[in-house]
Motif scaffolding. Sequence first.
Motif, PDB file in Angstrom:
ATOM      1  N   LYS A 296       0.817  -1.219   0.000  1.00 28.33           N
ATOM      2  CA  LYS A 296       0.000   0.000   0.000  1.00 28.33           C
ATOM      3  C   LYS A 296       0.850   1.269   0.000  1.00 28.33           C
ATOM      4  O   LYS A 296       0.559   2.224  -0.726  1.00 28.33           O
ATOM      5  CB  LYS A 296      -0.921  -0.012   1.222  1.00 28.33           C
ATOM      6  CG  LYS A 296      -1.770   1.235   1.400  1.00 28.33           C
ATOM      7  CD  LYS A 296      -2.690   1.095   2.597  1.00 28.33           C
ATOM      8  CE  LYS A 296      -1.889   1.011   3.892  1.00 28.33           C
ATOM      9  NZ  LYS A 296      -2.791   0.964   5.081  1.00 28.33           N
ATOM     10  N   ASP A 297       1.903   1.307   0.791  1.00 30.16           N
ATOM     11  CA  ASP A 297       2.707   2.522   0.889  1.00 30.16           C
ATOM     12  C   ASP A 297       3.449   2.815  -0.407  1.00 30.16           C
ATOM     13  O   ASP A 297       3.504   3.965  -0.855  1.00 30.16           O
ATOM     14  CB  ASP A 297       3.695   2.400   2.052  1.00 30.16           C
ATOM     15  CG  ASP A 297       3.005   2.423   3.408  1.00 30.16           C
ATOM     16  OD1 ASP A 297       1.876   2.948   3.477  1.00 30.16           O
ATOM     17  OD2 ASP A 297       3.579   1.901   4.379  1.00 30.16           O
ATOM     18  N   ALA A 298       4.026   1.796  -1.032  1.00 28.31           N
ATOM     19  CA  ALA A 298       4.763   1.997  -2.280  1.00 28.31           C
ATOM     20  C   ALA A 298       3.843   2.408  -3.422  1.00 28.31           C
ATOM     21  O   ALA A 298       4.266   3.102  -4.353  1.00 28.31           O
ATOM     22  CB  ALA A 298       5.526   0.734  -2.655  1.00 28.31           C
ATOM     23  N   LYS A 299       2.578   2.005  -3.347  1.00 27.07           N
ATOM     24  CA  LYS A 299       1.628   2.271  -4.419  1.00 27.07           C
ATOM     25  C   LYS A 299       0.602   3.344  -4.035  1.00 27.07           C
ATOM     26  O   LYS A 299      -0.414   3.503  -4.722  1.00 27.07           O
ATOM     27  CB  LYS A 299       0.884   0.972  -4.785  1.00 27.07           C
ATOM     28  CG  LYS A 299       1.763  -0.097  -5.442  1.00 27.07           C
ATOM     29  CD  LYS A 299       0.958  -1.361  -5.704  1.00 27.07           C
ATOM     30  CE  LYS A 299       1.729  -2.405  -6.478  1.00 27.07           C
ATOM     31  NZ  LYS A 299       1.886  -2.077  -7.892  1.00 27.07           N
ATOM     32  N   ARG A 300       0.856   4.079  -2.975  1.00 25.17           N
ATOM     33  CA  ARG A 300      -0.153   4.979  -2.403  1.00 25.17           C
ATOM     34  C   ARG A 300      -0.726   5.966  -3.421  1.00 25.17           C
ATOM     35  O   ARG A 300      -1.950   6.129  -3.529  1.00 25.17           O
ATOM     36  CB  ARG A 300       0.445   5.730  -1.217  1.00 25.17           C
ATOM     37  CG  ARG A 300      -0.509   6.734  -0.547  1.00 25.17           C
ATOM     38  CD  ARG A 300       0.073   7.276   0.739  1.00 25.17           C
ATOM     39  NE  ARG A 300       0.172   6.224   1.744  1.00 25.17           N
ATOM     40  CZ  ARG A 300      -0.802   5.931   2.605  1.00 25.17           C
ATOM     41  NH1 ARG A 300      -1.939   6.618   2.581  1.00 25.17           N
ATOM     42  NH2 ARG A 300      -0.636   4.976   3.474  1.00 25.17           N
ATOM     43  N   ALA A 301       0.132   6.644  -4.161  1.00 23.21           N
ATOM     44  CA  ALA A 301      -0.357   7.677  -5.081  1.00 23.21           C
ATOM     45  C   ALA A 301      -1.322   7.097  -6.111  1.00 23.21           C
ATOM     46  O   ALA A 301      -2.402   7.663  -6.365  1.00 23.21           O
ATOM     47  CB  ALA A 301       0.813   8.359  -5.778  1.00 23.21           C
ATOM     48  N   LYS A 302      -0.958   5.957  -6.703  1.00 25.67           N
ATOM     49  CA  LYS A 302      -1.839   5.379  -7.724  1.00 25.67           C
ATOM     50  C   LYS A 302      -3.058   4.710  -7.090  1.00 25.67           C
ATOM     51  O   LYS A 302      -4.129   4.660  -7.714  1.00 25.67           O
ATOM     52  CB  LYS A 302      -1.061   4.383  -8.606  1.00 25.67           C
ATOM     53  CG  LYS A 302      -0.059   5.043  -9.547  1.00 25.67           C
ATOM     54  CD  LYS A 302      -0.695   6.051 -10.504  1.00 25.67           C
ATOM     55  CE  LYS A 302      -1.384   5.478 -11.707  1.00 25.67           C
ATOM     56  NZ  LYS A 302      -0.481   4.984 -12.741  1.00 25.67           N
ATOM     57  N   LEU A 303      -2.933   4.185  -5.890  1.00 28.07           N
ATOM     58  CA  LEU A 303      -4.104   3.628  -5.207  1.00 28.07           C
ATOM     59  C   LEU A 303      -5.138   4.718  -4.930  1.00 28.07           C
ATOM     60  O   LEU A 303      -6.343   4.491  -5.092  1.00 28.07           O
ATOM     61  CB  LEU A 303      -3.688   2.941  -3.908  1.00 28.07           C
ATOM     62  CG  LEU A 303      -3.191   1.506  -4.034  1.00 28.07           C
ATOM     63  CD1 LEU A 303      -2.520   1.043  -2.745  1.00 28.07           C
ATOM     64  CD2 LEU A 303      -4.337   0.563  -4.410  1.00 28.07           C
ATOM     65  N   LEU A 304      -4.681   5.893  -4.535  1.00 26.50           N
ATOM     66  CA  LEU A 304      -5.615   6.997  -4.311  1.00 26.50           C
ATOM     67  C   LEU A 304      -6.251   7.449  -5.626  1.00 26.50           C
ATOM     68  O   LEU A 304      -7.445   7.788  -5.677  1.00 26.50           O
ATOM     69  CB  LEU A 304      -4.889   8.161  -3.632  1.00 26.50           C
ATOM     70  CG  LEU A 304      -4.528   7.924  -2.163  1.00 26.50           C
ATOM     71  CD1 LEU A 304      -3.577   9.010  -1.665  1.00 26.50           C
ATOM     72  CD2 LEU A 304      -5.785   7.872  -1.298  1.00 26.50           C
ATOM     73  N   GLN A 305      -5.466   7.446  -6.690  1.00 25.18           N
ATOM     74  CA  GLN A 305      -6.021   7.784  -8.010  1.00 25.18           C
ATOM     75  C   GLN A 305      -7.042   6.744  -8.445  1.00 25.18           C
ATOM     76  O   GLN A 305      -8.107   7.084  -8.988  1.00 25.18           O
ATOM     77  CB  GLN A 305      -4.881   7.871  -9.027  1.00 25.18           C
ATOM     78  CG  GLN A 305      -5.333   8.274 -10.427  1.00 25.18           C
ATOM     79  CD  GLN A 305      -4.155   8.446 -11.374  1.00 25.18           C
ATOM     80  OE1 GLN A 305      -3.140   9.055 -11.011  1.00 25.18           O
ATOM     81  NE2 GLN A 305      -4.277   7.918 -12.589  1.00 25.18           N
ATOM     82  N   PHE A 306      -6.737   5.469  -8.226  1.00 25.69           N
ATOM     83  CA  PHE A 306      -7.658   4.372  -8.521  1.00 25.69           C
ATOM     84  C   PHE A 306      -8.951   4.537  -7.725  1.00 25.69           C
ATOM     85  O   PHE A 306     -10.056   4.391  -8.274  1.00 25.69           O
ATOM     86  CB  PHE A 306      -6.960   3.057  -8.166  1.00 25.69           C
ATOM     87  CG  PHE A 306      -7.792   1.810  -8.258  1.00 25.69           C
ATOM     88  CD1 PHE A 306      -8.346   1.390  -9.454  1.00 25.69           C
ATOM     89  CD2 PHE A 306      -7.987   1.019  -7.125  1.00 25.69           C
ATOM     90  CE1 PHE A 306      -9.091   0.213  -9.540  1.00 25.69           C
ATOM     91  CE2 PHE A 306      -8.725  -0.155  -7.197  1.00 25.69           C
ATOM     92  CZ  PHE A 306      -9.277  -0.548  -8.400  1.00 25.69           C
ATOM     93  N   ALA A 307      -8.830   4.854  -6.445  1.00 24.70           N
ATOM     94  CA  ALA A 307     -10.015   5.054  -5.603  1.00 24.70           C
ATOM     95  C   ALA A 307     -10.869   6.199  -6.123  1.00 24.70           C
ATOM     96  O   ALA A 307     -12.106   6.101  -6.178  1.00 24.70           O
ATOM     97  CB  ALA A 307      -9.577   5.317  -4.161  1.00 24.70           C
TER      98      ALA A 307
END
Length: 386
Positions: A296-307
């Motif tokens: 989650k931490d390494a992918k945080r920026a794109k996870l938030l964009q995905f959300a």
Amino acid sequence: MLNFDFYNPTQILFGQGKIADLDKVVPKEAKVLVLYGGGSIKKNGVFDEVMQALGLRSVTEFSGIEPNPSYETLMKAVAVVREHGIDFLLAVGGGSVIDGTKFVAAAALFEGEDPWAILEKRGNNITRALPFGSVLTLPATGSEMNAGAVVTRLSLHAKMAFSSRHCFPQFSVLDPSKTFSLPVRQVGNGAVDAFVHVMEQYLTYPVNAPVQDRFAEGILQTLIEEGPKALANPDDYEVRANLMWCATMALNGVISTGVPQDWATHMIGHELTALHGLDHAQTLAIVLPSMLRVRKDAKRAKLLQFADRVWGLREGDEDARIEQAISRMQAYFEQMGVKTRLRDYGLSAADIPAIISALESHRMIALGEKREVTPEISRQVLELSV
């Protein structure tokens, strides 16, 4: 955006009745080997349409390519190619048949002693391949418009991938009406497979590639919208057409240009299939949710964009939005009939050490977009997937 070299020469013949166009794209004097799977194409009429379109061309058949194509079976096809002087291959089926045909195309002309070396070198030692085309009957893998394939060697319990520019199909026929008779399980698997293909290329880290991101998000949203409709209304041509094109666009190279790619979920999934016989999409549905949670931490920026862009989650705590997005994705997989836990398939924590050992033996010890998915990270992902 990262530098890239994009190449895709595959001609797509899309729409109802397009199998007839085989007469235009298969050379008139070709000695054709038609490769297919278990024989469903003879029950649903696809085989008859293909043979009618091929007309008076010399045609030999090869059947029995498995859902996870085996090296052992494919080498029998290579022997047929050599025995009959075949000079053109035609894959009729889903991604496994097309993957297998790519291997046959390369292995038949391979200059080394053992064509398994193609898999060991990931296709980097392919210098030529027989020309081939495909008639797609199961949208899922995108193999109909890319140069990659995955082959299993049963004797080694090894499922490995290769890719070569020599292994693009010359053409692929996509007739959505040929998917009406697919079992529900295969429809669900196909939608999940395409979804995860997009995620492996999209959900990494930002590199200011808005075109690729918007393409990827559009495919994901279309799969979310159209997938359940395909289960509820199996004879809806427009729904099937949209799903079919999603699966092709998910892995034809367009959304991967200029962006980092992950593929750790796939590598772990391959070992689950090789060791336990799970469907490819089932393994992806098991691994991806936990992979995103662990990383989650390494992918945080794109996870938030995905959300935000895919699920409309814009308010509140970041961690809560990320978890909600992952949970919604997992619920979508379940909605498509694909279970998301190891225990759903009779597996437990006791099965994890063998999977990690297989990853290590296949040199899958530095996976992901930054090569930071170690065997220990893979273990954490699998333990969270139980």
